[in-house]
Design a protein around this motif. Structure first.
Motif, PDB file in Angstrom:
ATOM      1  N   PRO A 128       1.086  -1.309   0.112  1.00 17.60           N
ATOM      2  CA  PRO A 128       0.328   0.131   0.427  1.00 17.60           C
ATOM      3  C   PRO A 128       0.783   1.534  -0.059  1.00 17.60           C
ATOM      4  O   PRO A 128       2.597   1.240   0.291  1.00 17.60           O
ATOM      5  CB  PRO A 128      -0.267  -0.455   1.424  1.00 17.60           C
ATOM      6  N   PHE A 129       0.115   1.975  -0.444  1.00 18.15           N
ATOM      7  CA  PHE A 129       0.357   4.052   0.094  1.00 18.15           C
ATOM      8  C   PHE A 129       2.027   4.248  -0.927  1.00 18.15           C
ATOM      9  O   PHE A 129       2.602   4.703  -1.030  1.00 18.15           O
ATOM     10  CB  PHE A 129       1.224   3.631   1.002  1.00 18.15           C
ATOM     11  N   ILE A 130       1.784   3.515  -2.615  1.00 17.71           N
ATOM     12  CA  ILE A 130       2.951   3.748  -3.834  1.00 17.71           C
ATOM     13  C   ILE A 130       2.775   4.815  -3.614  1.00 17.71           C
ATOM     14  O   ILE A 130       4.122   5.526  -3.745  1.00 17.71           O
ATOM     15  CB  ILE A 130       2.660   2.626  -4.761  1.00 17.71           C
ATOM     16  N   GLY A 131       1.331   6.110  -3.973  1.00 17.11           N
ATOM     17  CA  GLY A 131       1.272   7.270  -4.214  1.00 17.11           C
ATOM     18  C   GLY A 131       2.198   8.359  -2.782  1.00 17.11           C
ATOM     19  O   GLY A 131       2.815   9.712  -2.889  1.00 17.11           O
TER      20      GLY A 131
ATOM     21  N   GLY B 232      -5.790   3.079   7.199  1.00 10.43           N
ATOM     22  CA  GLY B 232      -4.710   3.594   7.053  1.00 10.43           C
ATOM     23  C   GLY B 232      -5.236   4.676   5.957  1.00 10.43           C
ATOM     24  O   GLY B 232      -6.075   4.270   5.501  1.00 10.43           O
ATOM     25  N   HIS B 233      -4.285   5.569   6.457  1.00 11.17           N
ATOM     26  CA  HIS B 233      -4.448   6.965   5.162  1.00 11.17           C
ATOM     27  C   HIS B 233      -2.831   7.111   4.709  1.00 11.17           C
ATOM     28  O   HIS B 233      -2.320   7.361   5.257  1.00 11.17           O
ATOM     29  CB  HIS B 233      -5.445   7.900   5.968  1.00 11.17           C
TER      30      HIS B 233
ATOM     31  N   ILE C  71      -3.441   7.602  13.220  1.00  9.05           N
ATOM     32  CA  ILE C  71      -3.800   6.985  12.887  1.00  9.05           C
ATOM     33  C   ILE C  71      -3.189   5.548  13.393  1.00  9.05           C
ATOM     34  O   ILE C  71      -1.328   5.639  13.401  1.00  9.05           O
ATOM     35  CB  ILE C  71      -3.586   7.532  11.546  1.00  9.05           C
ATOM     36  N   ILE C  72      -4.311   4.334  13.749  1.00  5.62           N
ATOM     37  CA  ILE C  72      -3.594   3.488  14.353  1.00  5.62           C
ATOM     38  C   ILE C  72      -2.646   2.311  13.463  1.00  5.62           C
ATOM     39  O   ILE C  72      -2.418   2.880  11.779  1.00  5.62           O
ATOM     40  CB  ILE C  72      -4.219   2.643  15.378  1.00  5.62           C
TER      41      ILE C  72
ATOM     42  N   GLN D 199       2.906  -0.009   9.056  1.00  7.59           N
ATOM     43  CA  GLN D 199       3.462   1.049   9.621  1.00  7.59           C
ATOM     44  C   GLN D 199       2.619   1.419  11.146  1.00  7.59           C
ATOM     45  O   GLN D 199       2.021   0.090  11.134  1.00  7.59           O
ATOM     46  CB  GLN D 199       2.267   2.423   8.561  1.00  7.59           C
ATOM     47  N   SER D 200       3.830   2.280  11.449  1.00 10.65           N
ATOM     48  CA  SER D 200       3.948   2.408  12.937  1.00 10.65           C
ATOM     49  C   SER D 200       2.768   3.517  12.843  1.00 10.65           C
ATOM     50  O   SER D 200       1.898   4.063  12.554  1.00 10.65           O
ATOM     51  CB  SER D 200       4.702   3.390  13.719  1.00 10.65           C
ATOM     52  N   SER D 201       1.440   3.446  14.492  1.00  7.86           N
ATOM     53  CA  SER D 201       0.741   4.595  14.677  1.00  7.86           C
ATOM     54  C   SER D 201       1.822   5.966  14.352  1.00  7.86           C
ATOM     55  O   SER D 201       2.699   6.106  14.877  1.00  7.86           O
ATOM     56  CB  SER D 201       0.713   3.879  16.213  1.00  7.86           C
TER      57      SER D 201
END
Ligand code: HGY
Ligand code: MN
Ligand code: MN
Length: 418
Positions: free
Chosen positions: A148-151, A364-365, A224-225, A334-336
């Motif tokens: 995830p989160f490539i962009g 996640g965001h 964000i957790i 990803q950490s919180s």
């Protein structure tokens, strides 16, 4: 059309652009993504914005600052991304992602792009003491590359050279997908954002039931957790379903099924722990063949990073307790991440007439990737039935209107750092 109806209409037009007709499904740099780029480019250009696609496939439009500043800021699009940073005026970034999960609803991510575009229209030509840059992130969900989160990783310069070699189910790498889309080669560690970008605001549906249960339209996100994503392949042995006695089998699907049941029951002592197997692939996937290999995804989340990592290790041990070898692949954790307190306070004040609820995000965001580098805040909108990652995901026009009013107040009280 009211501004809220304009937002709903834009979301509906984007939803019609899909990789799989009859569903809303858009993966990283797919043909439907290109069509969304065309639609959003036209929308933003009609508002006097300068639009480009960066080298990670993020679509970006700049609404320039008031005249005395914008003569420098307007040069941004004609310079390289690195060069532009030295000359840019203070810039506020607004946005979210335009990729989706398979069979998605119309608002996850997309709402956070549509609302800023309508906000610019509501400014009716008024300029602020900063540029407003709208970003439609190319990838957040991790569907095509199981990553995830490539962009947003590319935006802040944390996408690595090794990440670019990750492949999709056709063996196409991220680097190749970018090239096939016609983009310039991406230098992994070079941020794609000007150093004068002083704040990022992401507007998103809550995707859960909390705001609705409180009868409140808006939430302000405090943190964000953290999340861990893995895939696990159970290696059995394919064999004939009619001739192999039960005691002779090495059935990878039976082992995976036992593991899935354990994932389901494992969090029962900890109400904050969330563990999900959301995807399963069996090989060779035929009714009369004992499954020889099975790959499952594993998504683990917890507000405490230590508790999450402990759960991941325990679940890995359980996976290896079924008598078959297991290959475990990290798909990006990803950490919180806390949101910026000062920016969130400003957002809370802007939302004050609607008594916003301050809350952690379980989803996640892109904001969780951006926040360690740029002060970041998130505004949540109530999600009817808490339903998201579902085709019937919805949001009300009234709540969109409330969010627009809040964002306008936020823009008008924001003071760019010099
Ligand atoms: O998976 C998530 O939390 C988000 O929807 N990408
Ligand atoms: Mn999502
Ligand atoms: Mn989202």
């Amino acid at each position: 059309m009211t501004p809220a109806d304009q937002v709903l209409s834009l979301c509906a037009r984007i939803a019609a652009l899909t990789d799989i007709p009859g569903t809303i499904t858009r993966t990283f740099l797919s043909p439907a993504t290109r069509a969304v780029h065309s639609l959003l480019t036209a929308e933003m250009q009609s508002l006097g914005m300068t639009v480009r696609t960066d080298s990670a496939g993020n679509l970006r439009g700049i609404y320039p600052a008031q005249d005395d500043l914008s003569s420098r800021g307007n040069n941004l699009s004609s310079r390289s991304e690195a060069e532009g940073s030295a000359f840019a005026v203070p810039t506020l970034l607004l946005g979210s992602h335009i990729d989706t999960v398979p069979d998605s609803g119309p608002y996850d991510g997309v709402l956070g792009v549509a609302i800023p575009i309508v906000l610019i229209r509501m400014l009716a030509g008024k300029k602020l003491p900063c540029n407003i840059e709208i970003i439609a992130f190319s990838e957040e969900e991790g569907v095509r590359f199981k990553f995830p989160f490539i962009g947003s990783r590319a935006l802040v310069g944390t996408l690595t050279r090794a990440d670019l070699t990750r492949t999709d189910y056709l063996g196409i790498s991220i680097a190749q997908a970018l090239e096939d889309f016609g983009l310039n080669p991406l230098s992994p560690s070079a941020p794609l954002v000007t150093s004068r970008t002083f704040a990022y605001l992401e507007v998103h549906i809550e995707q859960g039931p909390v705001l609705e249960s409180l009868a409140l339209p808006l939430g302000v996100v405090t943190s964000i957790i953290g999340q861990s994503r893995l895939s696990l392949t159970f290696h059995g042995e394919a064999n004939h379903a009619g001739t192999t006695p039960m005691s002779f089998r090495k059935d990878a699907l039976a082992a995976a099924a036992r593991f899935i049941a354990e994932v389901q029951s494992y969090p029962q002592d900890d109400p904050h722990l969330l563990a999900t197997v959301g995807s399963i692939t069996a090989f060779p996937n035929a009714a009369n063949v004992i499954p020889g290999a099975v790959t499952v995804s594993l998504d683990v989340r917890h507000p405490s990073d230590a508790a999450r990592l402990e759960a991941v290790e325990a679940l890995k041990t359980l996976a290896q307790s079924h008598g078959l070898p297991v290959t475990i692949t990290d798909r990006g954790g990803q950490s919180s991440v806390p949101m910026d307190p000062a920016l969130s306070a400003l957002l809370t004040t802007a939302a004050a007439p609607y008594a916003p609820h301050c809350m952690a995000s379980g989803a996640g965001h892109d904001a969780m990737i951006v926040a360690p580098y740029i002060p970041t805040a998130m505004l949540f909108l109530r999600t009817p039935r808490g339903l998201s990652h579902h085709p019937q995901e919805s949001v009300s026009a009234e709540d969109i209107q409330t969010a627009l009013a809040t964002c306008l107040r936020f823009l008008n009280t924001l003071h760019p750092t010099p």
